[in-house]
Every structure is written in structure tokens, then in C-alpha cells.
Design a protein around this motif. Structure first.
Motif, short mmCIF file in Angstrom:
data_model
loop_
_atom_site.label_atom_id
_atom_site.label_comp_id
_atom_site.label_asym_id
_atom_site.label_seq_id
_atom_site.Cartn_x
_atom_site.Cartn_y
_atom_site.Cartn_z
N THR A 241 0.85 -1.18 0.00
CA THR A 241 0.00 0.00 0.00
C THR A 241 0.89 1.24 0.00
O THR A 241 1.74 1.40 0.88
CB THR A 241 -0.91 0.03 1.24
N THR B 186 -5.20 9.95 -4.01
CA THR B 186 -5.21 9.56 -5.42
C THR B 186 -5.98 10.52 -6.32
O THR B 186 -5.67 10.61 -7.50
CB THR B 186 -5.77 8.13 -5.59
N LEU C 185 -1.66 8.18 -12.30
CA LEU C 185 -2.13 6.81 -12.07
C LEU C 185 -2.44 6.10 -13.38
O LEU C 185 -2.23 4.89 -13.50
CB LEU C 185 -3.36 6.81 -11.16
N HIS D 166 -1.89 -1.64 -11.03
CA HIS D 166 -2.21 -1.28 -9.65
C HIS D 166 -3.72 -1.15 -9.52
O HIS D 166 -4.44 -1.14 -10.51
CB HIS D 166 -1.55 0.05 -9.27
N THR D 167 -4.18 -1.04 -8.29
CA THR D 167 -5.55 -0.62 -8.00
C THR D 167 -5.42 0.53 -7.01
O THR D 167 -4.35 0.77 -6.45
CB THR D 167 -6.40 -1.76 -7.40
N SER D 168 -6.52 1.26 -6.81
CA SER D 168 -6.43 2.40 -5.89
C SER D 168 -7.76 2.67 -5.22
O SER D 168 -8.82 2.21 -5.66
CB SER D 168 -5.95 3.65 -6.63
N CYS E 141 -5.11 5.49 -1.21
CA CYS E 141 -4.14 4.39 -1.29
C CYS E 141 -3.97 3.89 -2.72
O CYS E 141 -4.92 3.85 -3.49
CB CYS E 141 -4.58 3.20 -0.44
N ILE E 142 -2.74 3.50 -3.01
CA ILE E 142 -2.41 2.83 -4.26
C ILE E 142 -1.92 1.45 -3.85
O ILE E 142 -1.03 1.32 -3.01
CB ILE E 142 -1.31 3.57 -5.03
N TYR E 143 -2.51 0.40 -4.43
CA TYR E 143 -2.16 -0.97 -4.09
C TYR E 143 -1.35 -1.59 -5.23
O TYR E 143 -1.81 -1.61 -6.37
CB TYR E 143 -3.41 -1.80 -3.82
#
Length: 140
Positions: free
Chosen positions: A77, A82, A89, A95-97, A101-103
Motif C-alpha cells: 500500500t 489519489t 495513475l 495497480h488498483t487504488s 491508497c495505491i495498491y
């Protein structure tokens, strides 16, 4: 959130799986370079750089790192607002967000230069004292 005093390197050595540990080692260097600060443990699993105090317009306030990441089992994380980084991004890679948070499951599948941009922009926003979303006071 509070600093724990735990050794960052000792914590990173315990991170699993190995991919997440390797990513954390890479992020230690990247974050230190961008922030100009040494890593410290916050809470039980957050690696933070610098410290600041935040206050939302609602009156909610607290302390947090200026920049931070958490190497967790499912993904790493990266903490960043974001909504301030939509264009970056889109260029980041796999990634996911969420809102803050950016995962990232595998650091080798993202563009580290774009991540550096996101971190630098987050740092600049924080050092400037935030905006209408939050007022930030640097503590270190």
C-alpha cells in the motif's frame, strides 16, 4: 497514528511473501531519495518518512508520516491522495487504488519514474501545508 521505535530493517526482513519484501527494500531507497528523510515504523506495519500533523475542516486531527507505504501480504500500500494524481495513475502500470491508497502487487510491473512523480507531488502538497481538504503542519 504513532511511531513505534521498531527497527525498519528488522520489520522489512519479516515481510512475506519474498516479492513484497524485495519491493519494500526498493521502496526504502526511493522514498528516502524523494523525501530526504530516514524511515521510521509507524503503527505495526507502516514505513513512514518524516512526520506531520493534519487537521480536517471537520475538526478531526492527528499525526502521520509525510510519505509512507505498508508492505502487506496481498499487496504493498502506497499512501497518497489519489484524486490529486489521476493522470499519473493512468501511466503508473498494474495497480488498483482507493481514495488515499495505491495498491501494488508487483513493483516490477509499474513505472517507478511515475511513482517517483506521485511521491514528489505528495511531498510538495504536504510541505505546502495542504489545501481545503486538510491543513498540514510539518513536525520534523
Amino acid at each position: 497514528m504513532e511511531k513505534t521505535g521498531q527497527s525498519v530493517l528488522e520489520y522489512i526482513a519479516t515481510v512475506t511473501p519474498a516479492r513484497r519484501r524485495e519491493d519494500a527494500e526498493t521502496l526504502l531507497e526511493l522514498y528516502a531519495d524523494v523525501s530526504g528523510r530516514e524511515p521510521e515504523m509507524w503503527s505495526s506495519s507502516i514505513v513512514g518518512f518524516g512526520s506531520c500533523h493534519y487537521r480536517y475542516p471537520t475538526g478531526t486531527e492527528g499525526d502521520m508520516p509525510i510519505l509512507a507505504f505498508a508492505p502487506r501480504k496481498a499487496s504493498t500500500t502506497v499512501y497518497a491522495f489519489t484524486d490529486k494524481h489521476a493522470e499519473q495513475l493512468a501511466r503508473l502500470g498494474d495497480h488498483t487504488s482507493s481514495v488515499s491508497c495505491i495498491y501494488i502487487k508487483d513493483l516490477s510491473k509499474i513505472d517507478l519514474d511515475v511513482l517517483r512523480e506521485i511521491l514528489a507531488d505528495s511531498l510538495a502538497w504536504t510541505l505546502a501545508g495542504g489545501d481545503e481538504y486538510a491543513t498540514i503542519t510539518i513536525e520534523d
